[in-house]
Motif scaffolding. Structure first.
Motif, PDB file in Angstrom:
ATOM      1  N   ASP A 194     -48.263  19.219 -18.778  1.00 31.47           N
ATOM      2  CA  ASP A 194     -49.374  20.162 -18.627  1.00 31.47           C
ATOM      3  C   ASP A 194     -48.854  21.582 -18.417  1.00 31.47           C
ATOM      4  O   ASP A 194     -49.393  22.546 -18.981  1.00 31.47           O
ATOM      5  CB  ASP A 194     -50.252  19.721 -17.460  1.00 31.47           C
ATOM      6  N   LEU A 195     -47.801  21.730 -17.610  1.00 30.46           N
ATOM      7  CA  LEU A 195     -47.203  23.055 -17.406  1.00 30.46           C
ATOM      8  C   LEU A 195     -46.641  23.606 -18.707  1.00 30.46           C
ATOM      9  O   LEU A 195     -46.795  24.798 -19.017  1.00 30.46           O
ATOM     10  CB  LEU A 195     -46.095  22.965 -16.352  1.00 30.46           C
ATOM     11  N   LEU A 196     -45.974  22.748 -19.488  1.00 27.97           N
ATOM     12  CA  LEU A 196     -45.412  23.193 -20.752  1.00 27.97           C
ATOM     13  C   LEU A 196     -46.501  23.621 -21.722  1.00 27.97           C
ATOM     14  O   LEU A 196     -46.388  24.658 -22.397  1.00 27.97           O
ATOM     15  CB  LEU A 196     -44.570  22.071 -21.366  1.00 27.97           C
ATOM     16  N   ALA A 197     -47.591  22.860 -21.809  1.00 26.81           N
ATOM     17  CA  ALA A 197     -48.692  23.234 -22.695  1.00 26.81           C
ATOM     18  C   ALA A 197     -49.307  24.557 -22.266  1.00 26.81           C
ATOM     19  O   ALA A 197     -49.654  25.405 -23.101  1.00 26.81           O
ATOM     20  CB  ALA A 197     -49.747  22.129 -22.701  1.00 26.81           C
ATOM     21  N   ALA A 198     -49.429  24.765 -20.936  1.00 30.64           N
ATOM     22  CA  ALA A 198     -49.980  26.030 -20.452  1.00 30.64           C
ATOM     23  C   ALA A 198     -49.040  27.186 -20.772  1.00 30.64           C
ATOM     24  O   ALA A 198     -49.477  28.276 -21.155  1.00 30.64           O
ATOM     25  CB  ALA A 198     -50.221  25.944 -18.948  1.00 30.64           C
ATOM     26  N   ALA A 199     -47.729  26.963 -20.628  1.00 27.52           N
ATOM     27  CA  ALA A 199     -46.763  28.031 -20.912  1.00 27.52           C
ATOM     28  C   ALA A 199     -46.739  28.390 -22.384  1.00 27.52           C
ATOM     29  O   ALA A 199     -46.533  29.561 -22.747  1.00 27.52           O
ATOM     30  CB  ALA A 199     -45.372  27.597 -20.452  1.00 27.52           C
ATOM     31  N   GLU A 200     -46.954  27.398 -23.253  1.00 25.30           N
ATOM     32  CA  GLU A 200     -46.924  27.668 -24.692  1.00 25.30           C
ATOM     33  C   GLU A 200     -48.222  28.272 -25.215  1.00 25.30           C
ATOM     34  O   GLU A 200     -48.205  29.053 -26.162  1.00 25.30           O
ATOM     35  CB  GLU A 200     -46.621  26.376 -25.457  1.00 25.30           C
ATOM     36  N   GLY A 201     -49.350  27.935 -24.625  1.00 24.49           N
ATOM     37  CA  GLY A 201     -50.619  28.388 -25.180  1.00 24.49           C
ATOM     38  C   GLY A 201     -51.366  29.393 -24.344  1.00 24.49           C
ATOM     39  O   GLY A 201     -52.407  29.889 -24.742  1.00 24.49           O
ATOM     40  N   GLU A 202     -50.865  29.726 -23.170  1.00 27.30           N
ATOM     41  CA  GLU A 202     -51.598  30.617 -22.266  1.00 27.30           C
ATOM     42  C   GLU A 202     -51.468  32.068 -22.669  1.00 27.30           C
ATOM     43  O   GLU A 202     -50.428  32.505 -23.167  1.00 27.30           O
ATOM     44  CB  GLU A 202     -51.079  30.410 -20.845  1.00 27.30           C
ATOM     45  N   GLN A 203     -52.520  32.823 -22.426  1.00 25.74           N
ATOM     46  CA  GLN A 203     -52.469  34.264 -22.582  1.00 25.74           C
ATOM     47  C   GLN A 203     -51.974  34.854 -21.267  1.00 25.74           C
ATOM     48  O   GLN A 203     -52.625  34.735 -20.229  1.00 25.74           O
ATOM     49  CB  GLN A 203     -53.864  34.813 -22.928  1.00 25.74           C
ATOM     50  N   TYR A 204     -50.813  35.478 -21.310  1.00 25.28           N
ATOM     51  CA  TYR A 204     -50.200  35.967 -20.090  1.00 25.28           C
ATOM     52  C   TYR A 204     -50.877  37.234 -19.592  1.00 25.28           C
ATOM     53  O   TYR A 204     -51.342  38.068 -20.386  1.00 25.28           O
ATOM     54  CB  TYR A 204     -48.705  36.236 -20.319  1.00 25.28           C
ATOM     55  N   ALA A 205     -50.937  37.373 -18.246  1.00 25.07           N
ATOM     56  CA  ALA A 205     -51.506  38.570 -17.626  1.00 25.07           C
ATOM     57  C   ALA A 205     -50.410  39.629 -17.525  1.00 25.07           C
ATOM     58  O   ALA A 205     -49.741  39.779 -16.495  1.00 25.07           O
ATOM     59  CB  ALA A 205     -52.078  38.230 -16.247  1.00 25.07           C
ATOM     60  N   MET A 206     -50.204  40.339 -18.607  1.00 29.31           N
ATOM     61  CA  MET A 206     -49.117  41.305 -18.670  1.00 29.31           C
ATOM     62  C   MET A 206     -49.460  42.542 -17.841  1.00 29.31           C
ATOM     63  O   MET A 206     -50.564  43.083 -17.935  1.00 29.31           O
ATOM     64  CB  MET A 206     -48.848  41.694 -20.118  1.00 29.31           C
ATOM     65  N   ALA A 207     -48.499  42.971 -17.028  1.00 31.62           N
ATOM     66  CA  ALA A 207     -48.683  44.155 -16.191  1.00 31.62           C
ATOM     67  C   ALA A 207     -47.308  44.713 -15.855  1.00 31.62           C
ATOM     68  O   ALA A 207     -46.257  44.129 -16.181  1.00 31.62           O
ATOM     69  CB  ALA A 207     -49.472  43.814 -14.927  1.00 31.62           C
ATOM     70  N   SER A 208     -47.309  45.855 -15.204  1.00 36.21           N
ATOM     71  CA  SER A 208     -46.050  46.469 -14.777  1.00 36.21           C
ATOM     72  C   SER A 208     -45.534  45.731 -13.542  1.00 36.21           C
ATOM     73  O   SER A 208     -46.257  45.538 -12.557  1.00 36.21           O
ATOM     74  CB  SER A 208     -46.270  47.947 -14.475  1.00 36.21           C
ATOM     75  N   VAL A 209     -44.269  45.303 -13.585  1.00 35.63           N
ATOM     76  CA  VAL A 209     -43.656  44.526 -12.506  1.00 35.63           C
ATOM     77  C   VAL A 209     -42.396  45.236 -12.037  1.00 35.63           C
ATOM     78  O   VAL A 209     -41.549  45.612 -12.855  1.00 35.63           O
ATOM     79  CB  VAL A 209     -43.313  43.094 -12.983  1.00 35.63           C
ATOM     80  N   ARG A 210     -42.284  45.428 -10.728  1.00 34.93           N
ATOM     81  CA  ARG A 210     -41.058  46.016 -10.167  1.00 34.93           C
ATOM     82  C   ARG A 210     -39.990  44.938 -10.118  1.00 34.93           C
ATOM     83  O   ARG A 210     -40.150  43.887  -9.477  1.00 34.93           O
ATOM     84  CB  ARG A 210     -41.322  46.580  -8.782  1.00 34.93           C
ATOM     85  N   LEU A 211     -38.881  45.183 -10.787  1.00 41.68           N
ATOM     86  CA  LEU A 211     -37.834  44.173 -10.912  1.00 41.68           C
ATOM     87  C   LEU A 211     -37.165  43.891  -9.570  1.00 41.68           C
ATOM     88  O   LEU A 211     -36.794  42.748  -9.281  1.00 41.68           O
ATOM     89  CB  LEU A 211     -36.809  44.616 -11.956  1.00 41.68           C
ATOM     90  N   ASP A 212     -36.982  44.917  -8.735  1.00 42.34           N
ATOM     91  CA  ASP A 212     -36.335  44.685  -7.450  1.00 42.34           C
ATOM     92  C   ASP A 212     -37.196  43.808  -6.546  1.00 42.34           C
ATOM     93  O   ASP A 212     -36.685  42.928  -5.844  1.00 42.34           O
ATOM     94  CB  ASP A 212     -36.012  46.019  -6.772  1.00 42.34           C
ATOM     95  N   GLN A 213     -38.517  44.022  -6.584  1.00 41.80           N
ATOM     96  CA  GLN A 213     -39.392  43.182  -5.775  1.00 41.80           C
ATOM     97  C   GLN A 213     -39.411  41.750  -6.291  1.00 41.80           C
ATOM     98  O   GLN A 213     -39.442  40.800  -5.497  1.00 41.80           O
ATOM     99  CB  GLN A 213     -40.815  43.757  -5.772  1.00 41.80           C
TER     100      GLN A 213
END
Length: 497
Positions: free
Chosen positions: A319-338
């Motif tokens: 189920d996790l794999l199917a979600a990772a392959e077909g999900e629309q990701y919530a793309m946003a700005s992410v601080r790499l250090d955090q």
């Protein structure tokens, strides 16, 4: 049983529409042109006939410019009677090749032209009778008559001479068929040329529409040939027009469908293979279990529950794999250090290993923070499972002009080069002999999340032994240092003074 009618092809429909519009256009242009030219010829004939009145006046007045106009009624000394005047008129007004002229006097035979030009209709009794009847009231008459000589356009001018009680009529006629012959010939030529043009349009259009619609024909044939057993059929992509672009788009869609179907087939095959083992184990223990032996029943129960738990974990990972392959990701700005610091907090509770943050990069990346953290944690958990207890594991992040890299470095046995190309596939392991629990989907989930961000995964050797797993993310905007203001520098100096 009623047979369904064969559908009319788009090629025939397009050609029919083009030829219909072209035919209507040619017919309208030809019809208007013919009517205009015919009307011009008729107007010219009427002008010629109308000039006969002026010429009769000119002959009667012998060139007198003050001669009256209108119906001719003259008193001229040199004309004894109407016969004499009309004979001179007929003799002097010579008809053209397509014209005829004659005169009639009450009770007398028609006076015909003796010239060789023109044609003679004075012997047509029906026409002569009609002329007499039309001019019985003494007025000039114009008309069109169908005679043995053809269709005639004529003018009948009553004539009277003072002193003669009889009334004469001068008739001038024009052969309409002969006058309109050039127009008719031109129209006939136009019709023939129009038919030829329509034929050329039809021939050229047949090949052009066939060329343009060939991808649609190939699409129909390809769609009929495609089945779940064979998805390899594709459309030819020759050309650079819109329909050729459609072929390339359809081929791209078919590639995605084939890849999706292949992935689903592989998943079903892998799931079927993975389910065989726990089902076989549970069935075997149940068949061998002695229900009267409590210890044997308890052992079989524990084994069955353990295998069912493993199946539950397998379903959750699928189920996790199917979600990772077909999900629309919530793309946003992410601080790499955090993100890196958060990973450090989570991995600190994983036992039996010495965890450390080897490198922390600052800046921002574009991605789904939760999914990236999930993939990174999966790499850390995978390293903990396959490395000896007590061995160090480092994690870190790098951000440069090539993009971002999230890595986990262990110091275990490493990954053989021959197995590196398949460890990110479903249910594949680098070493199937290791007694490590898991569904074999962890790295496949990591790879799916990386691809969902437009990136990829890789594994390399760790210096001194071990493996380094890396999530590569595409290039993002790196934060630049904020500009330093002169006022801030002065305030800092005053504060430290």
């Amino acid at each position: 049983m009623r047979r369904s009618r064969r559908p009319v092809s788009a090629r025939v429909r397009i050609l029919t529409a083009i030829l219909t519009v072209a035919g209507i256009g040619l017919a309208l242009v030809g019809g208007v042109t013919f009517l205009v030219q015919r009307q011009q010829v008729l107007a010219e004939i009427d002008d010629r006939l109308g000039n006969q009145v002026e010429r009769l006046h000119s002959i009667a007045a012998d060139g007198d410019p003050d001669a009256p106009s209108g119906p001719v009624s003259l008193t001229v000394d040199r004309y004894a009677d109407v016969d004499a005047y009309l004979q001179e008129v007929v003799a002097r007004l010579v008809p053209a090749r397509t014209e005829a002229s004659f005169a009639v006097v009450d009770g007398s035979a028609p006076i015909a032209s003796s010239t060789l030009s023109g044609f003679d209709v004075s012997d047509d009794e029906a026409f002569v009778t009609r002329v007499r009847e039309d001019t019985a009231d003494g007025g000039i008459r114009r008309g069109t008559a169908l005679t043995d000589a053809g269709t005639l356009r004529y003018i009948a001018i009553p004539v009277s001479v003072e002193g003669d009680t009889r009334t004469g009529v001068y008739v001038r006629a024009v052969d309409l068929d002969a006058s309109l012959a050039p127009v008719t010939t031109a129209m006939t030529t136009y019709v023939v040329a129009g038919i030829v043009v329509l034929g050329v349009i039809g021939i050229v259009g047949w090949f052009v529409t066939g060329r343009l619609l060939s991808p649609i024909r190939h699409l129909r044939e390809t769609a009929a040939a495609i089945s779940l057993e064979d998805l390899s059929a594709r459309l030819p992509t020759a050309g650079n027009d819109d329909i050729s672009d459609l072929s390339r788009t359809v081929n791209s869609m078919l590639d995605r469908l084939e890849g999706s179907v292949d992935t689903q087939r592989q998943l079903l095959d892998d799931v079927r293979h993975e389910l065989k083992t726990p089902i076989t184990i549970v069935r075997g223990h149940l068949e061998l279990m002695d229900p009267r032996d409590q210890a044997d029943a308890a052992a079989a129960r524990e084994i069955g529950i353990a295998e069912l738990d493993r199946l539950a974990r397998l379903v959750e990972d699928i189920d996790l794999l199917a979600a990772a392959e077909g999900e629309q990701y919530a793309m946003a700005s992410v601080r790499l250090d955090q993100l890196t610091a958060r990973l450090g907090e989570l991995i600190a509770v994983i036992p039996d290993h010495r965890w450390s943050l080897a490198h922390v990069s600052r800046g921002r990346i574009i991605g789904d923070a939760d999914r990236l953290l999930q993939a990174w944690l999966q790499l850390a958990d995978n390293a903990a499972k396959y490395t000896p207890p007590g061995s160090p594991i480092e994690v870190g992040s790098v951000l440069d002009e090539r993009g971002a890299r999230l890595w986990v470095r262990d110091h275990g046995p490493g990954i053989p080069r021959a197995a590196r190309h398949r460890i990110f596939r479903r249910f594949d392991r680098a070493d199937t002999k290791r007694a490590v629990g898991g569904s074999g989907l962890g790295l496949a989930i990591v790879d799916a999340i990386a691809k969902g961000h437009g990136g990829s995964c890789s594994v390399d050797d760790t210096p001194g032994g071990g493996a380094t797993f890396t999530i590569h993310l595409p290039q993002t905007t790196v934060d630049l240092p904020a500009p330093v203001r002169a006022g801030d520098v002065v305030m800092q100096r005053e504060a430290t003074a």
